[in-house]
Design an enzyme around this catalytic site. Structure first.
Site, PDB file in Angstrom:
ATOM      1  N   ALA A 128     -10.649 -12.236  -2.068  1.00  0.00           N
ATOM      2  CA  ALA A 128     -10.946 -13.037  -3.253  1.00  0.00           C
ATOM      3  C   ALA A 128     -10.203 -14.368  -3.268  1.00  0.00           C
ATOM      4  CB  ALA A 128     -10.614 -12.244  -4.516  1.00  0.00           C
ATOM      5  N   ASN A 207      -5.817  -3.639   2.487  1.00  0.00           N
ATOM      6  CA  ASN A 207      -6.727  -4.588   1.858  1.00  0.00           C
ATOM      7  C   ASN A 207      -6.452  -6.001   2.362  1.00  0.00           C
ATOM      8  OD1 ASN A 207      -8.279  -3.062  -0.472  1.00  0.00           O
ATOM      9  ND2 ASN A 207      -6.185  -2.273  -0.417  1.00  0.00           N
ATOM     10  N   GLY A 208      -7.531  -6.723   2.717  1.00  0.00           N
ATOM     11  CA  GLY A 208      -7.367  -8.062   3.264  1.00  0.00           C
ATOM     12  C   GLY A 208      -6.741  -8.046   4.640  1.00  0.00           C
ATOM     13  N   ARG A 215      -7.838   1.767  19.375  1.00  0.00           N
ATOM     14  CA  ARG A 215      -7.553   0.945  20.558  1.00  0.00           C
ATOM     15  C   ARG A 215      -7.007  -0.432  20.177  1.00  0.00           C
ATOM     16  NH1 ARG A 215     -12.070   3.793  22.540  1.00  0.00           N
ATOM     17  NH2 ARG A 215     -13.536   2.235  21.766  1.00  0.00           N
ATOM     18  N   ASP A 236      -4.841   2.392  -7.494  1.00  0.00           N
ATOM     19  CA  ASP A 236      -5.817   2.398  -8.585  1.00  0.00           C
ATOM     20  C   ASP A 236      -7.061   3.198  -8.249  1.00  0.00           C
ATOM     21  OD1 ASP A 236      -6.949   0.722  -6.702  1.00  0.00           O
ATOM     22  OD2 ASP A 236      -7.314  -0.952  -8.072  1.00  0.00           O
ATOM     23  N   GLY A 237      -7.102   3.837  -7.058  1.00  0.00           N
ATOM     24  CA  GLY A 237      -8.277   4.591  -6.658  1.00  0.00           C
ATOM     25  C   GLY A 237      -9.427   3.724  -6.212  1.00  0.00           C
ATOM     26  N   HIS A 239      -8.696   0.130  -4.598  1.00  0.00           N
ATOM     27  CA  HIS A 239      -8.161  -0.506  -3.392  1.00  0.00           C
ATOM     28  C   HIS A 239      -7.874   0.516  -2.301  1.00  0.00           C
ATOM     29  CE1 HIS A 239      -7.521  -3.889  -6.123  1.00  0.00           C
ATOM     30  NE2 HIS A 239      -7.272  -4.657  -5.082  1.00  0.00           N
ATOM     31  N   ASP A 262      -1.310  -5.939  -8.388  1.00  0.00           N
ATOM     32  CA  ASP A 262      -2.243  -6.993  -7.976  1.00  0.00           C
ATOM     33  C   ASP A 262      -3.169  -7.336  -9.145  1.00  0.00           C
ATOM     34  OD1 ASP A 262      -3.397  -8.892  -6.329  1.00  0.00           O
ATOM     35  OD2 ASP A 262      -4.710  -7.471  -5.294  1.00  0.00           O
TER      36      ASP A 262
END
Length: 368
Positions: A128, A207-208, A215, A236-237, A239, A262
């Site tokens: 974002a 995330n991100g 591998r 938070d379930g 992310h 976040d």
């Protein structure tokens, strides 16, 4: 004047089932066992959120001091007594203005510092973050901002594969600023190089970031495997699946796992249209996503909810307490002041009921 708060006290060494925290002024003076006490509420350290962009309809990302004060007040009501104001990728001019505006709030104790999440991030993994503002790290920019901040700049998130990233990490750590790895498409080796250069935090792990592969493990495994790195986790379930959260905590341990929110301005607010870093955000069923492509745009999480989610996912209460207080405090160099119910620390605490809902919050010895 001494005040005593009694209940089940969670300290860095465990639970004092029949305990009492003694407060004098803004300091904890003693934590003791009182056999006459029967059960009572949970007494835990004030939460420490090292990554949040706003809440309660207010944002940190525009550099508005009044909005920042209101956002901090919103999170304080949810038990967050120590908070970094996180900016998003933006032009240097806005970073400069926001830093200047937030320095007085840091000096006052409303904020514990500033976190720049960007703009030195990967275009491929921008999430974002506004791609129009992404760029390679600038030592001149960082030096000027650190000087302007007068100690307020606490952490900067950088993608280690960008040109000049390792030099920027060395500059930051040499100035006492935490370097974090995030929004990155780096390989495992590139991430390891950033850690060697001084990076000590992984920004919202998984995330991100380049997706792990057996591998090419990428940044996730490099950060989890590094003994000196604290990994941020958004419980938070959304992310992270609870199973992923448990895996990360099992790998890193509560000493290297820091729960963060976040959160953006929509935290605590109704579903609807919001803004983040100059981009339209739509919130539906409490989930914030960019209007343009549906990318997750921060969260509507609060630290008390993150705490409950982690415990519900199987993390023990003592470990969840460490992950919401002492570990994040240590990650940004504040563990000598906050993050634990021990004598000498600032009197920040949260009283929770049996369902782990917030009953009362104390910051620096005052009920808020």
């Amino acid at each position: 004047m001494t005040e005593r708060i009694s209940g089940r006290v969670v300290t860095p060494t465990g639970i004092v089932q029949q305990g009492c925290v003694e407060i004098n002024g803004d300091r904890i003076t003693a934590v003791a066992e009182y056999p006459s006490i029967r059960d009572g509420h949970w007494i835990v350290p004030g939460f420490v959120d090292i990554h949040t962009h706003g809440g309660g309809g207010h944002t940190f990302t525009t550099g508005d001091a009044d909005a920042a004060r209101s956002a901090a007040g919103f999170h304080l009501a949810h038990g967050t007594t120590t908070l970094l104001a996180s900016l998003v990728s933006s032009p240097y001019e806005l970073m400069h203005e926001a830093t200047a505006a937030f320095v007085p709030l840091v000096e006052e104790g409303v904020l514990a510092g500033i976190h720049y999440e960007g703009p030195y991030l990967s275009t491929v993994r921008c999430g974002a973050q506004n791609p129009d503002f992404l760029r390679d790290p600038s030592l001149d920019e960082l030096s000027a901002l650190i000087t302007l901040g007068k100690g307020a700049v606490r952490m900067v998130t950088i993608a280690p594969e960008r040109a000049g990233a390792l030099d920027a990490i060395r500059l930051l750590t040499g100035q006492g600023v935490v370097a974090a790895v995030g929004h990155t498409d780096a390989t495992y080796d590139q991430t390891r190089a950033a850690i060697t250069a001084g990076a000590t935090v992984g920004t919202h792990l998984f995330n991100g970031m380049r997706t792990p592969h057996h591998r090419e493990p990428g940044p996730v495994y490099a950060l989890l495997n590094a003994p000196g790195v604290v990994c941020e986790l958004v419980a938070d379930g959304i992310h992270l699946h609870d199973g992923t959260l448990n895996l990360a905590v099992s790998a890193a341990g509560p000493e290297r796992s820091a729960l963060i929110t976040d959160a953006m301005a929509a935290a605590g607010m109704p579903d609807g249209e919001y803004e983040l870093g100059g981009q339209a955000v739509l919130v539906a069923d409490g989930v914030a996503r960019l209007a343009r492509d549906g990318a997750i745009a921060g969260s509507t999480l609060t630290m008390d909810a993150a705490f409950r989610r982690a415990v519900g996912a199987g993390v023990s209460i003592p470990d969840a307490v460490r992950m919401t207080s002492l570990t994040p405090a240590r990650a940004v160099g504040l563990a000598d002041r906050v993050g634990a119910l021990v004598p000498g620390c600032r009197a920040d605490l949260v009283v929770l009921d049996d369902d782990l809902n917030v009953v009362r919050v104390m910051q620096a010895g005052a009920w808020v």
